[in-house]
Design a protein around this motif. Sequence first.
Motif, PDB file in Angstrom:
ATOM      1  N   LYS A   1       0.848  -1.202   0.000  1.00  0.00           N
ATOM      2  CA  LYS A   1       0.000   0.000   0.000  1.00  0.00           C
ATOM      3  C   LYS A   1       0.869   1.232   0.000  1.00  0.00           C
ATOM      4  O   LYS A   1       0.650   2.171  -0.745  1.00  0.00           O
ATOM      5  N   SER A   2       1.876   1.229   0.889  1.00  0.00           N
ATOM      6  CA  SER A   2       2.819   2.340   0.958  1.00  0.00           C
ATOM      7  C   SER A   2       4.117   1.874   1.596  1.00  0.00           C
ATOM      8  O   SER A   2       4.138   0.919   2.362  1.00  0.00           O
ATOM      9  N   ILE A   3       5.187   2.585   1.234  1.00  0.00           N
ATOM     10  CA  ILE A   3       6.504   2.354   1.816  1.00  0.00           C
ATOM     11  C   ILE A   3       7.003   3.716   2.279  1.00  0.00           C
ATOM     12  O   ILE A   3       7.039   4.667   1.492  1.00  0.00           O
ATOM     13  N   GLY A   4       7.370   3.817   3.549  1.00  0.00           N
ATOM     14  CA  GLY A   4       7.780   5.094   4.131  1.00  0.00           C
ATOM     15  C   GLY A   4       9.182   5.526   3.726  1.00  0.00           C
ATOM     16  O   GLY A   4       9.840   4.903   2.887  1.00  0.00           O
ATOM     17  N   ASP A   5       9.636   6.587   4.341  1.00  0.00           N
ATOM     18  CA  ASP A   5      10.964   7.144   4.090  1.00  0.00           C
ATOM     19  C   ASP A   5      12.059   6.249   4.672  1.00  0.00           C
ATOM     20  O   ASP A   5      11.842   5.550   5.656  1.00  0.00           O
ATOM     21  N   HIS A   6      13.223   6.314   4.053  1.00  0.00           N
ATOM     22  CA  HIS A   6      14.421   5.615   4.537  1.00  0.00           C
ATOM     23  C   HIS A   6      14.216   4.100   4.627  1.00  0.00           C
ATOM     24  O   HIS A   6      14.578   3.457   5.605  1.00  0.00           O
TER      25      HIS A   6
END
Length: 75
Positions: free
Chosen positions: A20-25
């Motif tokens: 669905k989503s992949i965050g920062d870093h």
Amino acid sequence: MNIGHDIQMEHAFNTFLNAKSIGDHFRCFHNVTLGQKNGKTPTIGNNVVVSCGASILGDCIIGDNVIIGAGCVSR
């Protein structure tokens, strides 16, 4: 799929990312699978490392500042 900034793919051979989503870093190694189960995909937080051969399937939520060990399966 929403993808944050600073994504690092270390030896990304045989890696499949469907979330669905992949965050920062976000950082992952080879043979990692983020995939669908029963029509649902995982959500990955910020500052996450996914080690070699790990699989995260379905409606899992991985929070911030998490390290997932090699060969782990979450479904």
